[in-house]
Design a protein around this motif. Structure first.
Motif, mmCIF file in Angstrom:
data_model
loop_
_atom_site.group_PDB
_atom_site.id
_atom_site.type_symbol
_atom_site.label_atom_id
_atom_site.label_comp_id
_atom_site.label_asym_id
_atom_site.label_seq_id
_atom_site.Cartn_x
_atom_site.Cartn_y
_atom_site.Cartn_z
ATOM 1 N N GLU A 167 98.392 -35.266 -17.643
ATOM 2 C CA GLU A 167 97.301 -34.797 -16.789
ATOM 3 C C GLU A 167 96.814 -35.870 -15.818
ATOM 4 N N TYR A 168 97.202 -37.117 -16.047
ATOM 5 C CA TYR A 168 96.823 -38.209 -15.155
ATOM 6 C C TYR A 168 98.003 -38.663 -14.303
ATOM 7 N N GLY A 169 99.179 -38.771 -14.901
ATOM 8 C CA GLY A 169 100.371 -39.225 -14.203
ATOM 9 C C GLY A 169 101.290 -39.962 -15.152
ATOM 10 N N LEU A 170 102.404 -40.389 -14.644
ATOM 11 C CA LEU A 170 103.387 -41.146 -15.416
ATOM 12 C C LEU A 170 103.035 -42.623 -15.338
ATOM 13 N N VAL A 171 102.941 -43.298 -16.490
ATOM 14 C CA VAL A 171 102.565 -44.707 -16.526
ATOM 15 C C VAL A 171 103.781 -45.549 -16.924
ATOM 16 N N CYS A 206 101.572 -52.957 -14.188
ATOM 17 C CA CYS A 206 101.650 -51.560 -14.600
ATOM 18 C C CYS A 206 101.430 -50.681 -13.379
ATOM 19 N N SER A 207 102.024 -49.492 -13.396
ATOM 20 C CA SER A 207 101.890 -48.548 -12.287
ATOM 21 C C SER A 207 101.763 -47.141 -12.846
ATOM 22 N N MET A 208 101.164 -46.265 -12.018
ATOM 23 C CA MET A 208 101.053 -44.855 -12.377
ATOM 24 C C MET A 208 101.575 -44.018 -11.209
ATOM 25 N N LEU A 209 102.408 -43.029 -11.536
ATOM 26 C CA LEU A 209 102.923 -42.091 -10.548
ATOM 27 C C LEU A 209 102.022 -40.865 -10.551
ATOM 28 N N THR A 210 101.301 -40.664 -9.450
ATOM 29 C CA THR A 210 100.462 -39.484 -9.285
ATOM 30 C C THR A 210 100.625 -38.974 -7.861
ATOM 31 N N GLY A 211 100.666 -37.667 -7.718
ATOM 32 C CA GLY A 211 100.780 -37.083 -6.390
ATOM 33 C C GLY A 211 102.002 -37.551 -5.628
ATOM 34 N N ARG A 218 101.120 -46.104 -7.768
ATOM 35 C CA ARG A 218 99.985 -46.967 -7.429
ATOM 36 C C ARG A 218 99.789 -47.954 -8.567
ATOM 37 N N PRO A 219 99.378 -49.180 -8.249
ATOM 38 C CA PRO A 219 99.145 -50.163 -9.309
ATOM 39 C C PRO A 219 97.919 -49.767 -10.137
ATOM 40 N N TYR A 244 95.817 -48.062 -23.139
ATOM 41 C CA TYR A 244 95.388 -47.845 -21.756
ATOM 42 C C TYR A 244 94.544 -46.580 -21.666
ATOM 43 N N ASN A 245 93.369 -46.713 -21.042
ATOM 44 C CA ASN A 245 92.472 -45.591 -20.820
ATOM 45 C C ASN A 245 92.547 -45.226 -19.332
ATOM 46 N N PRO A 246 93.147 -44.071 -18.992
ATOM 47 C CA PRO A 246 93.295 -43.728 -17.574
ATOM 48 C C PRO A 246 91.975 -43.366 -16.889
#
Length: 177
Positions: A3-7, A21-26, A30-31, A75-77
């Motif tokens: 629900e937040y993205g791929l970490v 660390c990075s998150m894939l969203t949309g 993004r870092p 990790y807390n998104p």
């Protein structure tokens, strides 16, 4: 954390382990907040926090000194922060993890001076507790949780399929398929 993205947490770049660390969203990377120290070869699982919200736990791995780690971070998104958790009872890299019966389980891996591991541990509020060992050592295996069972598949030099389930008697039992 669907629900937040791929970490993606840590890893290796140019022969060195990293904290980034990075998150894939949309559709864009993004870092996000970095890990507390360099880490590669860790395992991870999604665990609900005390409010029932998802956190990504990252356990074990290896540092730049090529030492297996016992450290655990979550990790807390929602806050984009990492927190330290109680360390594993055994250092391990290349382990697998999953949530079985609502409990976080870490299995197998590798430790220098020991080799491929059969040890398994489960997280409790007071720390990590041993579970019955894997029937066969599993280093760099792959795993998934399906229908409440942890499936540990293969690993270096292994063609075994090992299955952990929680019985009606509230016991963890391994079988080999």
């Amino acid at each position: 954390l669907a629900e937040y993205g791929l970490v993606v947490a840590g890893g290796q770049r140019g022969g060195r382990f990293i904290t980034e660390c990075s998150m894939l969203t949309g559709g864009r990377w993004r870092p996000i907040a970095p890990l507390s120290g360099p880490r590669g070869g860790a395992c991870s699982a999604i665990v609900e926090d005390e409010d029932g919200q998802p956190e990504m736990w990252v356990m074990g791995g290896i540092d730049d000194g090529r030492n297996a780690l016992a450290t655990v971070e979550a990790y807390n998104p929602r806050t984009n922060t990492w927190r330290s958790c109680l360390p594993l009872s055994q250092r391990r890299q290349g382990a697998v993890a999953g949530v079985v019966g609502g409990r976080l389980v870490v299995a197998g891996g590798f430790a220098r001076g020991v080799g491929a591991l059969t040890s398994v541990e489960v997280y409790t509020p007071t720390g990590w507790t041993p579970l019955p060992p894997l029937p066969h050592a599993a280093n760099a295996a792959t795993a998934c949780v399906l229908n409440g069972r942890l499936y540990v598949m293969g690993g270096m030099g292994s063609k075994k399929l090992q299955v952990l389930e929680l019985t009606e008697e509230d016991r963890f039992v391994w079988t080999v398929k």
